[in-house]
Design a protein around this motif. Structure first.
Motif, short mmCIF file in Angstrom:
data_model
loop_
_atom_site.label_atom_id
_atom_site.label_comp_id
_atom_site.label_asym_id
_atom_site.label_seq_id
_atom_site.Cartn_x
_atom_site.Cartn_y
_atom_site.Cartn_z
N ILE A 1 0.88 -1.21 -0.02
CA ILE A 1 -0.19 -0.01 -0.05
C ILE A 1 0.91 1.25 -0.15
O ILE A 1 1.75 1.16 0.88
CB ILE A 1 -0.95 0.04 1.25
N LEU A 2 0.80 2.09 -1.00
CA LEU A 2 1.43 3.24 -1.06
C LEU A 2 0.65 4.35 -0.32
O LEU A 2 -0.55 4.67 -0.78
CB LEU A 2 1.67 3.58 -2.62
N LEU A 3 1.46 5.10 0.53
CA LEU A 3 0.77 6.22 1.41
C LEU A 3 1.08 7.69 0.98
O LEU A 3 1.90 7.97 0.25
CB LEU A 3 1.11 5.86 2.80
N THR A 4 -0.01 8.37 1.33
CA THR A 4 0.35 9.85 0.92
C THR A 4 1.41 10.53 1.82
O THR A 4 1.84 11.47 1.43
CB THR A 4 -1.12 10.61 1.18
N THR A 5 1.89 9.72 2.76
CA THR A 5 2.97 10.42 3.70
C THR A 5 4.20 10.02 3.03
O THR A 5 5.31 10.34 3.48
CB THR A 5 2.81 9.68 4.99
N GLN A 6 4.21 9.22 1.78
CA GLN A 6 5.38 8.65 0.88
C GLN A 6 5.73 7.52 1.71
O GLN A 6 7.12 7.03 1.28
CB GLN A 6 6.44 9.91 0.80
N GLY A 7 5.25 6.95 2.61
CA GLY A 7 5.82 5.69 3.22
C GLY A 7 5.09 4.44 2.67
O GLY A 7 4.43 4.79 1.60
N SER A 8 4.95 3.46 3.12
CA SER A 8 4.45 2.24 2.50
C SER A 8 3.97 1.15 3.65
O SER A 8 4.65 1.20 4.64
CB SER A 8 5.13 1.63 1.62
N ILE A 9 3.13 0.38 3.31
CA ILE A 9 2.83 -0.89 4.02
C ILE A 9 3.01 -2.16 3.29
O ILE A 9 2.32 -2.16 1.98
CB ILE A 9 1.40 -0.79 4.71
N VAL A 10 3.80 -3.00 3.80
CA VAL A 10 3.93 -4.13 2.86
C VAL A 10 3.71 -5.50 3.57
O VAL A 10 3.95 -5.59 4.59
CB VAL A 10 5.67 -4.38 2.55
N PHE A 11 2.95 -6.32 2.67
CA PHE A 11 2.58 -7.49 3.15
C PHE A 11 3.28 -8.64 2.56
O PHE A 11 3.59 -8.61 1.52
CB PHE A 11 0.94 -7.65 2.78
#
Length: 332
Positions: free
Chosen positions: A220-230
């Motif tokens: 999941i690409l986030l508006t914070t420029q971070g991400s969540i990886v499964f």
């Protein structure tokens, strides 16, 4: 049974319900009725002159014709397997014939036909039609009458048996999917999802059904420029804009008390690897079964992290909110 064991069992059966619904959807059982009805409306486009060669008993045929139910709801016409081979799952299930049973009797791999829509050879078509229609004929002749509601019930009964056979191997995945969906829904509500990367490497700014697609989402690409990886080991990782891991989540949905320490040990090893790169990474452990020894080990570990039970995440709104707020803070 202790209160904790009852809570673990409640979470277990919640995941089971979720698995059954998801698999019924994935395997298209919710769509079969509509597809068969559409075919039945074109009943006259199919000839049944050679029905005896396809295993249809004349007595069963007469019963169905008298009932005014289209034979396409019950009998497998050879053209169906040639034009829409995935519908084998419907006809096999209505005949209350399992994948395993069909494969054992005919030595024909069923999965490739039902899931990949692989058109079988003419020889296989003949064998499959003969077997399913023979089963169906016997069923029809053994009852005083049959209805569309009964036909639907027969299909779902077979589907349930099929899914139950794989349930024990699916519990871990279902626990992960439940948490994924909670995170996706919360992040959608907060409007901080920028896009998705799927397991096949494709990236999209939006998905039509993100919750139903959760099993296929890798990032999941986030508006914070971070991400969540499964992924696996850990099951979920949260990264900041510089690629530094801020949080790791390990999910263990098994309820067997005998394996509780082993599952905890696997999570601890995963957290140790993560903290080699970032000692400040926050680690969250989600599990179904918490034995006294597990609770003791967690309490004695100075650097373990935070533990939640899946029952808390599912049923206790304050715990669910606490967990999701932790994820949001790590992703911000």
């Amino acid at each position: 049974m202790t209160p904790n064991e009852k809570k673990a069992l409640k979470a277990h059966y919640t995941l089971r319900s979720s698995t059954f619904f998801r698999k019924l959807n994935e395997l298209s059982f919710f769509e079969f009725g509509k597809r068969i009805k559409a075919l039945a409306e074109l009943d006259e486009a199919f000839s049944w002159d050679n029905r005896s060669e396809w295993g249809i008993a004349e007595c069963a045929w007469d019963i169905i014709r008298e009932s005014e139910i289209s034979p396409l709801f019950l009998f497998l016409h050879p053209r169906i397997l040639q034009e829409q081979p995935a519908l084998l799952a419907y006809y096999r299930s209505v005949a209350l014939l399992s994948q395993k049973g069909l494969k054992q009797i005919l030595s024909i791999a069923v999965e490739g036909i039902e899931q990949s829509a692989k058109v079988p050879s003419r020889e296989k078509v003949q064998k499959i039609c003969l077997l399913i229609n023979e089963f169906m004929s016997i069923l029809i002749e053994s009852v005083d009458g049959i209805s569309l509601e009964q036909i639907s019930g027969m299909m779902f009964a077979s589907a349930g048996t099929q899914i139950q056979g794989s349930w024990n191997n699916a519990i871990g995945l279902e626990g992960e999917l439940l948490v994924r969906k909670l995170i996706i829904r919360e992040f959608l509500n907060k409007n901080i999802i920028k896009g998705y990367t799927l397991n096949n490497g494709e990236t999209f700014p939006e998905l039509e059904k993100p919750l139903e697609s959760a099993i296929n989402i890798k990032v999941i690409l986030l508006t914070t420029q971070g991400s969540i990886v499964f992924g696996s080991e850990p099951d979920i990782s949260i990264y900041d804009k510089n690629g530094v891991v801020r949080g790791d989540i390990e999910i263990k949905a098994g309820i067997d008390p005998g394996g509780a320490l082993e599952r905890l040990g696997a999570a601890m090893k995963s957290f140790e690897k993560t903290r080699l790169n970032n000692p400040l990474c926050e680690c969250l452990y989600l599990c179904s079964c918490v034995t006294e020894e597990v609770a003791k080990r967690v309490a004695e570990s100075r650097n373990f992290g935070t533990m939640y039970t899946l029952n808390e995440i599912i049923y206790e709104s304050n715990k669910k909110d606490e967990f999701l707020n932790r994820i949001l803070s790590l992703a911000s």
